[in-house]
Design a protein around this motif. Structure first.
Motif, short mmCIF file in Angstrom:
data_model
loop_
_atom_site.label_atom_id
_atom_site.label_comp_id
_atom_site.label_asym_id
_atom_site.label_seq_id
_atom_site.Cartn_x
_atom_site.Cartn_y
_atom_site.Cartn_z
N ILE A 116 69.97 -53.78 29.68
CA ILE A 116 69.85 -53.81 31.15
C ILE A 116 71.06 -54.50 31.78
CG2 ILE A 116 68.48 -54.68 33.08
CD1 ILE A 116 65.99 -54.35 31.23
N THR A 117 71.49 -55.61 31.20
CA THR A 117 72.64 -56.31 31.78
C THR A 117 73.91 -55.46 31.69
OG1 THR A 117 73.10 -57.53 29.72
CG2 THR A 117 71.68 -58.60 31.34
N SER A 118 74.00 -54.62 30.67
CA SER A 118 75.13 -53.70 30.58
C SER A 118 75.11 -52.72 31.74
CB SER A 118 75.07 -52.94 29.25
OG SER A 118 76.11 -51.99 29.18
N GLU A 119 73.93 -52.22 32.10
CA GLU A 119 73.80 -51.31 33.23
C GLU A 119 74.12 -52.02 34.55
OE1 GLU A 119 73.44 -47.96 33.04
OE2 GLU A 119 73.61 -48.34 30.88
N LEU A 120 73.65 -53.26 34.67
CA LEU A 120 73.96 -54.04 35.88
C LEU A 120 75.47 -54.26 35.99
CD1 LEU A 120 71.07 -56.67 35.78
CD2 LEU A 120 71.27 -54.69 37.31
N HIS A 121 76.11 -54.54 34.87
CA HIS A 121 77.56 -54.73 34.85
C HIS A 121 78.28 -53.46 35.35
CE1 HIS A 121 81.45 -56.25 33.58
NE2 HIS A 121 81.65 -55.10 32.97
N LYS A 122 77.81 -52.31 34.90
CA LYS A 122 78.40 -51.04 35.35
C LYS A 122 78.25 -50.86 36.86
CE LYS A 122 77.37 -48.62 31.04
NZ LYS A 122 76.49 -47.60 30.42
N MET A 123 77.23 -51.50 37.43
CA MET A 123 76.99 -51.42 38.88
C MET A 123 77.78 -52.50 39.63
SD MET A 123 72.87 -50.88 38.61
CE MET A 123 72.55 -50.80 40.36
N GLY A 124 78.57 -53.30 38.90
CA GLY A 124 79.37 -54.35 39.53
C GLY A 124 78.61 -55.65 39.75
N ILE A 125 77.47 -55.81 39.08
CA ILE A 125 76.66 -57.01 39.24
C ILE A 125 76.92 -57.95 38.07
CG2 ILE A 125 74.28 -57.88 39.32
CD1 ILE A 125 73.54 -55.13 40.59
N ASP A 126 77.31 -59.18 38.41
CA ASP A 126 77.57 -60.20 37.39
C ASP A 126 76.25 -60.87 37.03
OD1 ASP A 126 78.51 -62.20 35.74
OD2 ASP A 126 79.40 -63.37 37.34
N TYR A 127 75.85 -60.71 35.79
CA TYR A 127 74.59 -61.25 35.32
C TYR A 127 74.64 -62.76 35.15
CZ TYR A 127 70.44 -61.87 32.46
OH TYR A 127 69.23 -62.28 31.99
N GLY A 128 75.79 -63.29 34.83
CA GLY A 128 75.92 -64.73 34.68
C GLY A 128 75.77 -65.21 33.24
N ILE A 129 75.44 -66.46 33.10
CA ILE A 129 75.40 -67.14 31.81
C ILE A 129 74.19 -66.70 30.99
CG2 ILE A 129 75.12 -69.42 30.72
CD1 ILE A 129 76.51 -70.57 33.22
N THR A 130 74.43 -66.47 29.69
CA THR A 130 73.33 -66.12 28.78
C THR A 130 73.30 -67.03 27.54
OG1 THR A 130 74.66 -64.49 27.60
CG2 THR A 130 73.37 -63.69 29.47
N ASP A 131 74.09 -68.07 27.53
CA ASP A 131 74.18 -68.93 26.35
C ASP A 131 72.97 -69.85 26.22
OD1 ASP A 131 76.72 -67.90 25.72
OD2 ASP A 131 77.66 -69.27 27.15
N VAL A 132 72.33 -69.80 25.06
CA VAL A 132 71.12 -70.61 24.83
C VAL A 132 71.36 -72.10 25.07
CG1 VAL A 132 69.39 -71.29 23.10
CG2 VAL A 132 70.15 -68.92 23.21
N PRO A 133 72.47 -72.70 24.60
CA PRO A 133 72.65 -74.14 24.83
C PRO A 133 72.75 -74.53 26.30
CG PRO A 133 74.09 -73.40 23.06
CD PRO A 133 73.50 -72.16 23.71
N LEU A 134 73.00 -73.57 27.19
CA LEU A 134 73.13 -73.87 28.62
C LEU A 134 71.83 -73.63 29.39
CD1 LEU A 134 76.70 -72.42 29.19
CD2 LEU A 134 76.03 -74.74 28.59
N THR A 135 70.75 -73.38 28.68
CA THR A 135 69.44 -73.17 29.31
C THR A 135 69.03 -74.39 30.09
OG1 THR A 135 68.78 -71.74 27.46
CG2 THR A 135 67.02 -72.60 28.88
N PRO A 136 68.69 -74.23 31.37
CA PRO A 136 68.20 -75.37 32.14
C PRO A 136 66.88 -75.89 31.54
CG PRO A 136 68.73 -73.53 33.58
CD PRO A 136 68.80 -73.02 32.19
N ASP A 137 66.73 -77.20 31.53
CA ASP A 137 65.48 -77.85 31.13
C ASP A 137 65.03 -77.53 29.71
OD1 ASP A 137 65.29 -78.96 33.73
OD2 ASP A 137 64.43 -77.08 34.45
N LEU A 138 65.98 -77.40 28.78
CA LEU A 138 65.60 -77.21 27.38
C LEU A 138 64.72 -78.38 26.92
CD1 LEU A 138 68.64 -75.87 25.33
CD2 LEU A 138 66.45 -74.76 25.71
N PRO A 139 63.64 -78.09 26.22
CA PRO A 139 62.72 -79.17 25.79
C PRO A 139 63.21 -79.87 24.53
CG PRO A 139 61.85 -77.04 25.14
CD PRO A 139 63.12 -76.77 25.91
N LEU A 140 64.33 -80.55 24.63
CA LEU A 140 64.88 -81.26 23.46
C LEU A 140 64.74 -82.76 23.62
CD1 LEU A 140 68.12 -79.23 22.88
CD2 LEU A 140 65.99 -79.06 21.65
#
Length: 169
Positions: free
Chosen positions: A145-169
């Protein structure tokens, strides 16, 4: 946290997936129903159908985790045809996944499930593997889906697990 165990993995991935699903649904809401339903030559034809497929498989895997069983598989299953309903169900299932991994009793992890795969072969597999599959499957199809959004010119943003807000660590 110096180490992670499987319980920590489950909690972190549930938080990550909930975050990523919220981002994805917010972006998909912005493109409108016509664009979501457009045949884009994706495996499940459209963004809308792919979102449905992710939810359908999540429901099946949760059944396997909880009961050891899943009903017959039908790749054409539509869980919710209306986008608002689909979004509400996504939020509910993400909460259910979070509650499952937050449960105090983790004895389920020692269980083995014997299931017949889509290839007709019966396998005895650890229940932990199904939780891993749930998260991997979501990530796999979100990337389509994010690949399709990218083709539409939409920046999906960050997908990196370590940057997840509020990780329960």
């Amino acid at each position: 946290m110096a180490k992670m165990n499987f319980n920590d993995y489950g909690r972190c991935m549930a938080t990550y997936n909930s975050w990523q699903n919220a981002v994805l649904f917010d972006l998909c809401e912005q493109i409108g129903d016509e664009e979501r339903r457009r045949d884009r030559n994706m495996f499940f034809t459209s963004i809308h159908n792919t979102l449905n497929h992710i939810l359908y498989i999540d429901l099946r895997i949760l059944d396997i985790l909880k009961t050891g069983q899943a009903g017959p598989y039908d790749a054409r299953t539509i869980v919710a045809d209306d986008f608002d309903d689909l979004k509400e169900q996504r939020i509910r299932i993400d909460r259910e996944i979070g509650a499952f991994v937050d449960a105090n009793d983790h004895a389920w992890q020692d269980g083995i499930r014997e299931l017949q795969g889509l290839d007709g072969i019966k396998r005895k597999l650890p229940r932990q593997l199904f939780l891993m599959q749930l998260f991997n499957h979501q990530t796999h199809h979100r990337s389509q889906i994010t690949s399709e959004l990218h083709k539409m010119g939409i920046d999906y943003g960050i997908t990196d697990v370590p940057l997840t807000p509020d990780l329960p660590l």
